[in-house]
Design an enzyme around this catalytic site. Structure first.
Site, PDB file in Angstrom:
ATOM      1  N   GLU A  53     -59.115  68.446  83.070  1.00  0.00           N
ATOM      2  CA  GLU A  53     -59.426  67.308  83.922  1.00  0.00           C
ATOM      3  C   GLU A  53     -59.687  66.146  82.980  1.00  0.00           C
ATOM      4  O   GLU A  53     -60.651  66.180  82.203  1.00  0.00           O
ATOM      5  CB  GLU A  53     -60.646  67.659  84.763  1.00  0.00           C
ATOM      6  CG  GLU A  53     -60.582  67.169  86.183  1.00  0.00           C
ATOM      7  CD  GLU A  53     -60.997  65.727  86.275  1.00  0.00           C
ATOM      8  OE1 GLU A  53     -60.300  64.951  86.941  1.00  0.00           O
ATOM      9  OE2 GLU A  53     -62.003  65.361  85.644  1.00  0.00           O
ATOM     10  N   CYS A  84     -50.396  67.347  79.905  1.00  0.00           N
ATOM     11  CA  CYS A  84     -51.029  67.093  81.202  1.00  0.00           C
ATOM     12  C   CYS A  84     -52.237  66.163  81.068  1.00  0.00           C
ATOM     13  O   CYS A  84     -52.039  64.988  80.810  1.00  0.00           O
ATOM     14  CB  CYS A  84     -51.361  68.425  81.865  1.00  0.00           C
ATOM     15  SG  CYS A  84     -51.362  68.298  83.642  1.00  0.00           S
ATOM     16  N   ARG A 144     -51.015  69.829  89.112  1.00  0.00           N
ATOM     17  CA  ARG A 144     -51.658  68.524  89.380  1.00  0.00           C
ATOM     18  C   ARG A 144     -51.235  67.513  88.310  1.00  0.00           C
ATOM     19  O   ARG A 144     -52.057  66.838  87.684  1.00  0.00           O
ATOM     20  CB  ARG A 144     -53.186  68.651  89.398  1.00  0.00           C
ATOM     21  CG  ARG A 144     -53.730  69.479  90.551  1.00  0.00           C
ATOM     22  CD  ARG A 144     -55.252  69.414  90.633  1.00  0.00           C
ATOM     23  NE  ARG A 144     -55.888  69.441  89.308  1.00  0.00           N
ATOM     24  CZ  ARG A 144     -56.106  70.536  88.599  1.00  0.00           C
ATOM     25  NH1 ARG A 144     -55.748  71.708  89.056  1.00  0.00           N
ATOM     26  NH2 ARG A 144     -56.691  70.461  87.416  1.00  0.00           N
ATOM     27  N   HIS A 179     -46.804  71.983  81.327  1.00  0.00           N
ATOM     28  CA  HIS A 179     -47.565  72.911  80.465  1.00  0.00           C
ATOM     29  C   HIS A 179     -46.649  73.851  79.676  1.00  0.00           C
ATOM     30  O   HIS A 179     -46.385  74.967  80.127  1.00  0.00           O
ATOM     31  CB  HIS A 179     -48.504  73.750  81.336  1.00  0.00           C
ATOM     32  CG  HIS A 179     -49.641  72.968  81.906  1.00  0.00           C
ATOM     33  ND1 HIS A 179     -50.880  72.895  81.319  1.00  0.00           N
ATOM     34  CD2 HIS A 179     -49.719  72.201  83.014  1.00  0.00           C
ATOM     35  CE1 HIS A 179     -51.675  72.133  82.025  1.00  0.00           C
ATOM     36  NE2 HIS A 179     -51.000  71.693  83.074  1.00  0.00           N
ATOM     37  N   GLU A 181     -47.313  75.584  77.243  1.00  0.00           N
ATOM     38  CA  GLU A 181     -48.065  76.751  76.741  1.00  0.00           C
ATOM     39  C   GLU A 181     -48.110  77.885  77.776  1.00  0.00           C
ATOM     40  O   GLU A 181     -48.541  78.983  77.472  1.00  0.00           O
ATOM     41  CB  GLU A 181     -49.493  76.333  76.334  1.00  0.00           C
ATOM     42  CG  GLU A 181     -50.488  76.089  77.463  1.00  0.00           C
ATOM     43  CD  GLU A 181     -50.282  74.771  78.224  1.00  0.00           C
ATOM     44  OE1 GLU A 181     -49.281  74.070  77.968  1.00  0.00           O
ATOM     45  OE2 GLU A 181     -51.119  74.471  79.100  1.00  0.00           O
TER      46      GLU A 181
HETATM   47  N1  GLN Z   1     -54.100  65.196  86.746  1.00  0.00           N
HETATM   48  C1  GLN Z   1     -55.151  65.824  86.009  1.00  0.00           C
HETATM   49  C2  GLN Z   1     -56.085  64.792  85.396  1.00  0.00           C
HETATM   50  O1  GLN Z   1     -55.808  63.639  85.293  1.00  0.00           O
HETATM   51  C3  GLN Z   1     -54.607  66.689  84.885  1.00  0.00           C
HETATM   52  C4  GLN Z   1     -54.172  68.030  85.420  1.00  0.00           C
HETATM   53  C5  GLN Z   1     -53.914  69.060  84.351  1.00  0.00           C
HETATM   54  O2  GLN Z   1     -54.207  68.871  83.173  1.00  0.00           O
HETATM   55  N2  GLN Z   1     -53.427  70.212  84.748  1.00  0.00           N
HETATM   56  O3  GLN Z   1     -57.144  65.141  84.983  1.00  0.00           O
END
Ligand code: GLN
Length: 197
Positions: A53, A84, A144, A179, A181
């Protein structure tokens, strides 16, 4: 070679496993460190910022004094891969949500991000994407996921999904919305190893 993985949140072990496979394939050796506190980043030749996050991750890194260490590392040419939430943190500019919450970004890459680009109903999906330099498509897992909505002229776009930028590189900085990984395909970690030089 020393590669540090920021180990505050996200798929730390998975990144380490992918790195190990890529190192083995490239016949290279490296010391992999998990970074939770300040003091280790300055000794690394490369860094990985995993997902999670981005607000929480950014806050923790700031509190632990890691943020400024990463900025200095980037300035001295250390290769950094952000996946991400890591992509969000690498960005110089964010969407309205990022700006409104005054979210702490590392601000290293000349890109603008949309933090939760793929919305709730599609929180997680996978897709075969093409990636510059790869002969075969790469199975990308989006969780996400953010995306890159704009980028400067020094940024090379490496991959798009439905016309949206999901991977980009600026010199020694690599940002991925998905991702790598979480699949057993180490090509992206291998690509990153080559960036370290
Ligand atoms: N969208 C998320 C964020 O901004 C990131 C999601 C993720 O790392 N899987 O925190």
């Amino acid at each position: 070679m020393r590669i540090g993985v920021i180990a505050i949140q996200g798929n730390v072990e998975e990144h380490i496993e992918s790195l190990k496979s890529a190192l083995k394939q490239a016949n290279l050796e490296a010391h992999i460190l998990k970074i939770k506190h300040k003091g280790l980043v300055p000794s690394c030749d490369a860094l990985i910022i995993p997902g999670g996050e981005s607000t929480t991750l950014g806050r923790f890194m700031e509190r632990e004094g890691i943020t400024s260490e990463i900025r200095n590392a980037a300035r001295s040419g250390v290769a950094i891969m952000g996946t991400c939430a890591g992509l969000v943190l690498l960005a110089k500019h964010g969407d309205e949500q990022v700006e409104k919450t005054n979210q702490a970004l590392l601000g290293l890459m000349d890109i603008k991000v949309n933090r939760n680009a793929f919305g709730r109903q599609k929180e997680s999906f996978e897709s075969m994407i093409s990636f510059v330099g790869f002969k075969e498509p790469f199975k990308a897992l989006f969780i996400r996921a953010p995306c890159i909505t704009d980028c400067g002229k020094d940024v090379e776009i490496l991959s798009t999904y439905n016309g949206v930028i999901v991977a980009a590189r600026q010199n020694k900085l690599l940002a991925l919305a998905f991702h790598p990984e979480l699949t057993d395909d180490p090509r992206i970690h291998h690509y990153f190893l080559k960036m370290i030089g």
